[in-house]
Structures are given as C-alpha cells and as structure tokens.
Design a protein around this motif. Sequence first.
Motif, PDB file in Angstrom:
ATOM      1  N   VAL A 154     -14.055  -5.613   6.083  1.00 19.36           N
ATOM      2  CA  VAL A 154     -12.866  -5.003   5.472  1.00 19.36           C
ATOM      3  C   VAL A 154     -13.270  -4.057   4.349  1.00 19.36           C
ATOM      4  N   SER A 155     -14.258  -4.424   3.567  1.00 16.71           N
ATOM      5  CA  SER A 155     -14.679  -3.544   2.470  1.00 16.71           C
ATOM      6  C   SER A 155     -15.236  -2.232   3.019  1.00 16.71           C
ATOM      7  N   ALA A 156     -15.975  -2.296   4.126  1.00 18.12           N
ATOM      8  CA  ALA A 156     -16.504  -1.066   4.734  1.00 18.12           C
ATOM      9  C   ALA A 156     -15.372  -0.196   5.263  1.00 18.12           C
ATOM     10  N   ALA A 157     -14.401  -0.820   5.924  1.00 16.53           N
ATOM     11  CA  ALA A 157     -13.275  -0.058   6.481  1.00 16.53           C
ATOM     12  C   ALA A 157     -12.397   0.544   5.383  1.00 16.53           C
ATOM     13  N   ALA A 158     -12.265  -0.167   4.263  1.00 19.78           N
ATOM     14  CA  ALA A 158     -11.421   0.306   3.155  1.00 19.78           C
ATOM     15  C   ALA A 158     -12.189   1.223   2.210  1.00 19.78           C
ATOM     16  N   ARG A 159     -13.510   1.302   2.399  1.00 24.21           N
ATOM     17  CA  ARG A 159     -14.388   2.095   1.533  1.00 24.21           C
ATOM     18  C   ARG A 159     -14.308   1.647   0.072  1.00 24.21           C
ATOM     19  N   VAL A 160     -14.430   0.330  -0.078  1.00 23.13           N
ATOM     20  CA  VAL A 160     -14.456  -0.287  -1.403  1.00 23.13           C
ATOM     21  C   VAL A 160     -15.629  -1.262  -1.399  1.00 23.13           C
ATOM     22  N   SER A 161     -16.247  -1.459  -2.548  1.00 22.42           N
ATOM     23  CA  SER A 161     -17.404  -2.350  -2.579  1.00 22.42           C
ATOM     24  C   SER A 161     -16.985  -3.774  -2.226  1.00 22.42           C
ATOM     25  N   LEU A 162     -17.898  -4.481  -1.600  1.00 23.99           N
ATOM     26  CA  LEU A 162     -17.651  -5.850  -1.206  1.00 23.99           C
ATOM     27  C   LEU A 162     -17.332  -6.705  -2.435  1.00 23.99           C
ATOM     28  N   SER A 193      -2.505   1.045  -6.566  1.00 27.92           N
ATOM     29  CA  SER A 193      -1.733   1.317  -5.352  1.00 27.92           C
ATOM     30  C   SER A 193      -2.598   2.009  -4.298  1.00 27.92           C
ATOM     31  N   GLU A 194      -3.523   2.856  -4.748  1.00 27.30           N
ATOM     32  CA  GLU A 194      -4.419   3.539  -3.798  1.00 27.30           C
ATOM     33  C   GLU A 194      -5.354   2.542  -3.130  1.00 27.30           C
ATOM     34  N   LEU A 195      -5.915   1.624  -3.915  1.00 30.45           N
ATOM     35  CA  LEU A 195      -6.810   0.616  -3.356  1.00 30.45           C
ATOM     36  C   LEU A 195      -6.046  -0.314  -2.427  1.00 30.45           C
ATOM     37  N   LEU A 196      -4.869  -0.726  -2.833  1.00 29.31           N
ATOM     38  CA  LEU A 196      -4.052  -1.600  -1.999  1.00 29.31           C
ATOM     39  C   LEU A 196      -3.726  -0.922  -0.666  1.00 29.31           C
ATOM     40  N   SER A 197      -3.418   0.347  -0.723  1.00 32.51           N
ATOM     41  CA  SER A 197      -3.142   1.101   0.500  1.00 32.51           C
ATOM     42  C   SER A 197      -4.367   1.132   1.413  1.00 32.51           C
ATOM     43  N   ILE A 240      -6.849  -1.023   1.515  1.00 33.49           N
ATOM     44  CA  ILE A 240      -7.092  -2.368   2.045  1.00 33.49           C
ATOM     45  C   ILE A 240      -6.103  -2.679   3.165  1.00 33.49           C
ATOM     46  N   CYS A 241      -4.846  -2.338   2.958  1.00 32.42           N
ATOM     47  CA  CYS A 241      -3.829  -2.573   3.998  1.00 32.42           C
ATOM     48  C   CYS A 241      -4.153  -1.771   5.262  1.00 32.42           C
ATOM     49  N   ASP A 242      -4.584  -0.525   5.094  1.00 35.09           N
ATOM     50  CA  ASP A 242      -4.984   0.286   6.252  1.00 35.09           C
ATOM     51  C   ASP A 242      -6.157  -0.365   6.967  1.00 35.09           C
ATOM     52  N   ALA A 243      -7.125  -0.848   6.211  1.00 36.54           N
ATOM     53  CA  ALA A 243      -8.305  -1.487   6.804  1.00 36.54           C
ATOM     54  C   ALA A 243      -7.909  -2.757   7.559  1.00 36.54           C
ATOM     55  N   LEU A 244      -6.895  -3.447   7.068  1.00 34.87           N
ATOM     56  CA  LEU A 244      -6.416  -4.665   7.722  1.00 34.87           C
ATOM     57  C   LEU A 244      -5.386  -4.366   8.813  1.00 34.87           C
ATOM     58  N   ASP A 245      -4.997  -3.101   8.923  1.00 30.91           N
ATOM     59  CA  ASP A 245      -3.973  -2.670   9.879  1.00 30.91           C
ATOM     60  C   ASP A 245      -2.668  -3.460   9.692  1.00 30.91           C
ATOM     61  N   ARG A 278       1.062  -3.328   7.277  1.00 30.26           N
ATOM     62  CA  ARG A 278       1.890  -2.491   6.404  1.00 30.26           C
ATOM     63  C   ARG A 278       1.903  -3.058   4.985  1.00 30.26           C
ATOM     64  N   MET A 279       1.844  -2.174   4.014  1.00 28.67           N
ATOM     65  CA  MET A 279       1.882  -2.598   2.621  1.00 28.67           C
ATOM     66  C   MET A 279       3.191  -3.336   2.326  1.00 28.67           C
ATOM     67  N   SER A 280       4.275  -2.914   2.916  1.00 27.96           N
ATOM     68  CA  SER A 280       5.560  -3.580   2.693  1.00 27.96           C
ATOM     69  C   SER A 280       5.516  -5.032   3.177  1.00 27.96           C
ATOM     70  N   GLU A 281       4.776  -5.298   4.240  1.00 29.00           N
ATOM     71  CA  GLU A 281       4.635  -6.663   4.736  1.00 29.00           C
ATOM     72  C   GLU A 281       3.856  -7.515   3.727  1.00 29.00           C
ATOM     73  N   VAL A 282       2.788  -6.952   3.196  1.00 29.89           N
ATOM     74  CA  VAL A 282       1.995  -7.653   2.185  1.00 29.89           C
ATOM     75  C   VAL A 282       2.847  -7.913   0.954  1.00 29.89           C
ATOM     76  N   MET A 283       3.568  -6.906   0.488  1.00 31.57           N
ATOM     77  CA  MET A 283       4.389  -7.056  -0.716  1.00 31.57           C
ATOM     78  C   MET A 283       5.536  -8.046  -0.487  1.00 31.57           C
ATOM     79  N   ARG A 284       6.082  -8.084   0.720  1.00 27.67           N
ATOM     80  CA  ARG A 284       7.144  -9.049   1.030  1.00 27.67           C
ATOM     81  C   ARG A 284       6.598 -10.472   0.936  1.00 27.67           C
ATOM     82  N   GLU A 285       5.385 -10.670   1.475  1.00 29.26           N
ATOM     83  CA  GLU A 285       4.765 -11.990   1.403  1.00 29.26           C
ATOM     84  C   GLU A 285       4.472 -12.372  -0.057  1.00 29.26           C
ATOM     85  N   VAL A 286       4.009 -11.411  -0.838  1.00 28.47           N
ATOM     86  CA  VAL A 286       3.762 -11.660  -2.266  1.00 28.47           C
ATOM     87  C   VAL A 286       5.069 -12.019  -2.960  1.00 28.47           C
TER      88      VAL A 286
END
Length: 122
Positions: free
Chosen positions: A26-34, A49-53, A55-60, A62-70
Amino acid sequence: MILLRRLLGDVLRRQRQRQGRTLREVSAAARVSLGYLSEVERGQKEASSELLSAICDALDVRMSEVMREVSDELSLAELAAMATLSEGDLLRPVLEPVSLPAPGVDRMSSISSKTAVDVVAA
C-alpha cells in the motif's frame, strides 16, 4: 479523549487487512514511506487530505466510505464515553449546593432566586 487520527488509522488498517495487503504494497501504491503509513495506521501521525486521498486510491476505496466508517466509530466511542458518566456527573455542573433553613424559619424567605433550578428531563 477520543482521537480522530487513531480512529482513522484503525479504519485504514482494517481496509488494508481486508484486502490481504501489506503495508509495503500500500505504501508503494500510495507513494508514501512505509514508516509514515505505519504511523498513520497507528494513529501517531495526522494524515493530510492529500495523503488520505493517495492511501484511499491505493486501497481502491472511496474516501467517503472511509470517512463514513470513521464517523460511525466516532459515534460509538462518544456513546461509550457518555455511558461511563454517572447521573451525578451529568448534573453536578448544573446544580449548586443549597442550604436548607433552620427549623421554624420561613422557607420562602431563605431561598434566593439564584438557587432556583429548572430541571429538564432529557
């Protein structure tokens, strides 16, 4: 105290684990350090918000789904926190101690308007 970053990290970790993916993938797909992704998942770092976006893209997911769960988890955590308060704890800040008059003293003249309290059932 309920920390939003911890709830968000828990949700992101569960999303990743449901997919059977590693932090490295996931870190490789999101281009963020492990290490940084690990800190976000553990609630030690705030995700922009940019990092969250990313990570959500890397996990395929939607950010709204993650935020709803939060949001759902935050609601449950708030309810749990409220349930631990006793009824006395809820009323204590509202009520002032009232001294009762000595026997034989006119009760109405000894109670000031300041001590009158309206109690509204919740």
